[in-house]
Design a protein around this motif. Structure first.
Motif, PDB file in Angstrom:
ATOM      1  N   GLU A   6      30.706  57.927  41.261  1.00 25.01           N
ATOM      2  CA  GLU A   6      31.024  56.795  40.387  1.00 25.01           C
ATOM      3  C   GLU A   6      31.007  57.178  38.914  1.00 25.01           C
ATOM      4  OE1 GLU A   6      29.681  55.776  44.254  1.00 25.01           O
ATOM      5  OE2 GLU A   6      28.542  56.771  42.661  1.00 25.01           O
ATOM      6  N   CYS A  11      27.332  49.876  42.500  1.00 24.89           N
ATOM      7  CA  CYS A  11      28.710  49.891  42.001  1.00 24.89           C
ATOM      8  C   CYS A  11      29.675  49.190  42.958  1.00 24.89           C
ATOM      9  CB  CYS A  11      29.174  51.327  41.752  1.00 24.89           C
ATOM     10  SG  CYS A  11      28.462  52.075  40.262  1.00 24.89           S
ATOM     11  N   GLU A  12      29.268  49.001  44.194  1.00 25.29           N
ATOM     12  CA  GLU A  12      30.112  48.291  45.156  1.00 25.29           C
ATOM     13  C   GLU A  12      29.984  46.777  45.039  1.00 25.29           C
ATOM     14  OE1 GLU A  12      28.872  49.802  48.888  1.00 25.29           O
ATOM     15  OE2 GLU A  12      29.990  51.687  48.718  1.00 25.29           O
ATOM     16  N   GLU A  47      30.422  43.445  43.183  1.00 19.93           N
ATOM     17  CA  GLU A  47      31.240  42.930  42.091  1.00 19.93           C
ATOM     18  C   GLU A  47      30.495  41.846  41.317  1.00 19.93           C
ATOM     19  OE1 GLU A  47      35.567  40.730  41.337  1.00 19.93           O
ATOM     20  OE2 GLU A  47      35.010  41.484  43.336  1.00 19.93           O
ATOM     21  N   ASP A  68      31.709  39.314  38.425  1.00 17.59           N
ATOM     22  CA  ASP A  68      32.776  38.831  37.545  1.00 17.59           C
ATOM     23  C   ASP A  68      32.169  38.162  36.319  1.00 17.59           C
ATOM     24  OD1 ASP A  68      31.911  36.334  38.411  1.00 17.59           O
ATOM     25  OD2 ASP A  68      33.562  36.106  39.839  1.00 17.59           O
ATOM     26  N   THR A  96      29.817  35.267  37.008  1.00 19.04           N
ATOM     27  CA  THR A  96      28.524  35.711  37.540  1.00 19.04           C
ATOM     28  C   THR A  96      27.658  36.317  36.430  1.00 19.04           C
ATOM     29  OG1 THR A  96      29.573  36.164  39.676  1.00 19.04           O
ATOM     30  CG2 THR A  96      27.422  37.178  39.268  1.00 19.04           C
ATOM     31  N   TRP A 128      31.097  50.932  33.806  1.00 18.10           N
ATOM     32  CA  TRP A 128      30.807  50.357  35.121  1.00 18.10           C
ATOM     33  C   TRP A 128      30.820  48.836  35.065  1.00 18.10           C
ATOM     34  CZ3 TRP A 128      28.066  54.177  32.616  1.00 18.10           C
ATOM     35  CH2 TRP A 128      28.311  55.477  33.074  1.00 18.10           C
ATOM     36  N   GLY A 174      31.612  44.966  35.354  1.00 17.41           N
ATOM     37  CA  GLY A 174      32.065  44.239  36.532  1.00 17.41           C
ATOM     38  C   GLY A 174      31.329  44.604  37.795  1.00 17.41           C
ATOM     39  N   THR A 175      30.230  45.379  37.667  1.00 15.37           N
ATOM     40  CA  THR A 175      29.434  45.752  38.842  1.00 15.37           C
ATOM     41  C   THR A 175      27.957  45.474  38.580  1.00 15.37           C
ATOM     42  OG1 THR A 175      28.927  48.036  38.169  1.00 15.37           O
ATOM     43  CG2 THR A 175      31.056  47.646  39.258  1.00 15.37           C
TER      44      THR A 175
END
Length: 356
Positions: A161, A244-245, A247, A249, A252, A299, A301-302
């Protein structure tokens, strides 16, 4: 107030592997004298001994001042009254062998046994670890009352990543009673020199030894408790991949901020003006890190970015009171403060995600 001046940080800390990690924020060549405190590669063990640990912790009796008569007096008080010194049974003061200024590092009962820095922070690490690890930093804080040695792998590791990190073993002990001797595995995010614990799910990845007459570092127990620094790489890489998987947004992230730095008090009560201003500044700083800072934004958005934003804020931007940033960061790393912070952030984020 903090005792760690720029002069002290440039003479009483040693920073290694700067060819990979860069210089420390407090680096000032003009304050280092004839010998720089930054090393392009590993720090030689003999330099740590010579430059930082070339003195001993010595026990001294403690005395109290009591009224006396002409026969028993040892001195006069400021008002001219006869006084005498009487030793206090069962108590001792710890001082440095290289100082005659009367500076006391700590006061304890006779049961307390100081752990020599060279033995517990260098010799012990050498017995625990293998030749592929090297000293990456060492230092003294609070006039020598706190000491640490960090051992790391020579080369940084990069996950798929794109997160560059370095597994460490942090060893520390104190002469002021603030900490037990501690050996703790950590991870440094090379981009911003943040310290994280090995994995959010893991606890107990450290070893603590009390300052007592029976204290001994048992190597088999140490190896088992620490699980060796090499296993940290696998645990941290798995943590990064998992985070990192997940999400996160914009909605959130905003809901996380509302939970982490609420703008209202209990039951929706309005915050006092000062508390509201503090919350606004903190939210603004966190938002700026999350959206624009190169230590976090790649990174974005994670879930990893959320933890990185909060960790970076606490390391580099949060307000300070009565201490220096290096001192506070080192103590939080050793005492588990940053590990607890990461777990709390993760728990908060999980709650927000569950309510989505």
């Amino acid at each position: 107030m903090s005792r760690e001046t720029l002069q002290s940080l440039n003479t009483h800390t040693l920073i290694g592997n700067t060819a990979h990690r860069g210089t420390a924020w407090h680096y000032r060549a003009e304050l280092q004298g004839a010998e720089p405190n930054h090393y392009p590669g590993p720090i030689p063990v003999e330099d740590v001994t010579r430059r930082l640990f070339g003195w001993e912790a010595q026990s001294r009796a403690i005395a109290v001042e009591r009224p006396a008569d002409a026969r028993t007096m040892t001195h006069l008080s400021p008002k001219g009254a006869p006084m005498r010194w009487m030793t206090v049974p069962g108590r001792q003061a710890i001082v440095r062998s290289d100082r005659d200024d009367g500076k006391v590092l700590g006061v304890f009962t006779d049961a307390y046994v100081p752990h020599p820095y060279t033995e517990f922070l260098l010799t012990s690490l050498g017995n625990i670890l293998d030749d592929s690890l090297s000293v990456s930093s060492a230092g003294l804080l609070r006039d020598g009352a706190i000491a640490w040695v960090e051992v790391s792998v020579p080369e940084s590791i990069t996950t798929p990543e794109g997160v560059e990190f370095r597994p460490n073993l942090l060893a520390t002990t104190t002469l002021d009673g603030s900490l037990a001797t501690t050996y703790k595995r950590t991870v440094t995010d090379v981009v911003c020199d943040n310290t994280r614990n090995a994995a959010l799910r893991e606890r107990g990845q450290d070893l603590k030894i009390r300052h007592s007459r029976s204290s001994r570092l048992k190597l088999d127990a140490a190896r088992h408790a620490l699980a060796m620094v090499h296993t940290t790489a696998e645990a941290f890489a798995a943590e990064v991949a998992r985070l990192c998987e997940i999400e996160v947004d914009r909605r959130t992230w905003n809901r996380f901020l509302d939970s982490w730095v609420p703008m209202t008090g209990p039951h929706g009560a309005e915050l006092p003006a000062k508390a509201r201003q503090y919350a606004e500044r903190k939210r603004e700083s966190l938002g700026s890190l999350y959206r624009h800072d190169n230590r976090v934004e790649p990174w974005g958005g994670t879930a990893h970015a959320v933890l990185q934003a909060v960790n970076t804020y606490e390391h580099h931007a949060s307000p300070l009171r009565g201490t220096s940033r290096p001192e506070r960061n080192m103590l939080r790393a050793v005492t588990g403060g940053y590990a607890a912070l990461d777990r709390t952030v993760w728990k908060t984020l999980q709650g927000v995600l569950a309510d989505a």
